[in-house]
Design an enzyme around this catalytic site. Structure first.
Site: not given
Ligand code: 2HA
Ligand code: ZN
Length: 271
Positions: A116, A139, A141, A169, A210
């Site tokens: 990414e 990033h 999840h 908040e 995602h």
């Molecule tokens: O690198 O989360 O979006 C693993 C991820 C890809």
């Molecule tokens: Zn990801």
């Protein structure tokens, strides 16, 4: 030269990946972090002329030429960064041509930066224009944020408004709201360009079905942004199926934003 494993930027990076893993946000190889380092802090620990390998970036990052980044490795697990940062992460400089990464440390098993990287570096370029102090893009999840993606409209105003309503908040922590991209193929330059476009306006960008991107000045601040969204999403998911008896009103959110002096998205409230 001092041991880079003791550098504050490595210590805080390791702590962040471990916390994110333990929160259940970064299963397997899920998630990635890029941290813009200052040349003088890198020079305390690494020989700036000691390039180990040159790795093609796959896109043009000339706007970041000469800048140093600490970035998680492709296919690597957040779970393992703490016990072996040198295999699971790397420090590189963007070459003068803007097309290569000059590896100075890490990716010890012959690996390379996250797939990414386009979304990360393009987001750094966009955020640095909005805030010259921006140094982190991450990033992840996060579970409830992702769950909310499946049951809530993916509309920036409506999604942000719901999050703001869930914790007092929230409007103070992310007054700029949350940008949203539809589901897109990840690991591509296209999703990188789309993310960076949203980052011109938002420090938080949801990748539909995602995960989420966050950006900020420090790892703590950026982690805290995502953590606050995730907490609000958790409250939403715990209550969405129950009758709603009480809510934080738009007039109250306005009162909060004004009291704390934040520049909020007025068009995201219904006043
Ligand atoms: O690198 O989360 O979006 C693993 C991820 C890809
Ligand atoms: Zn990801």
């Amino acid at each position: 030269m001092a041991n880079v494993l003791n550098a504050p930027f490595i210590r805080s990076f390791v702590k962040t990946t471990s916390n994110m893993y333990r929160l259940g946000w970064d299963e397997r190889n899920g998630g990635n972090i890029s941290y813009l380092l200052k040349e003088e802090e890198v020079a305390e620990y690494l020989d700036l002329n000691g390039v180990i390998r040159t790795i093609p970036l796959g896109f043009d990052a000339k706007a970041l030429a000469g800048k140093y980044f600490l970035v998680t490795g492709t296919g690597k697990y957040f779970k393992n960064v703490e016990e072996d940062p040198e295999t699971n992460a790397g420090i590189f400089r963007i070459a003068a041509n803007g097309l290569d990464a000059e590896l100075l440390w890490g990716y010890k098993d012959g690996g390379k930066f996250t797939s990414e990287l386009p979304a990360h570096l393009m987001s750094h370029i966009a955020r640095l224009k909005a805030d010259p102090e921006n140094r982190v893009v991450l990033h992840s999840h996060p579970t409830y944020t992702l769950a909310m993606n499946f049951v809530h409209e993916l509309d920036e105003k409506k999604f942000t408004h719901t999050l703001w309503e869930m914790c007092t908040e929230c409007i103070v922590v992310f007054p700029d709201g949350v940008g949203i991209l539809p589901w897109m193929l990840c690991g591509t330059n296209s999703i990188g360009e789309a993310t960076a476009k949203k980052m011109e306006e938002f420090r938080l960008v949801v990748w539909g079905m995602h995960g989420i991107y966050g950006s900020g000045k420090t790892l703590d601040e950026t982690f805290g942004l995502v953590e606050t969204v995730e907490k609000a999403a958790q409250i939403y998911m715990l209550t969405a199926h129950l009758p709603r008896l009480n809510t934080i009103k738009d007039s109250e959110m306005k009162e909060l934003a004004e009291f704390f002096g934040v520049n909020y998205r007025k068009d995201f409230l219904n006043l």
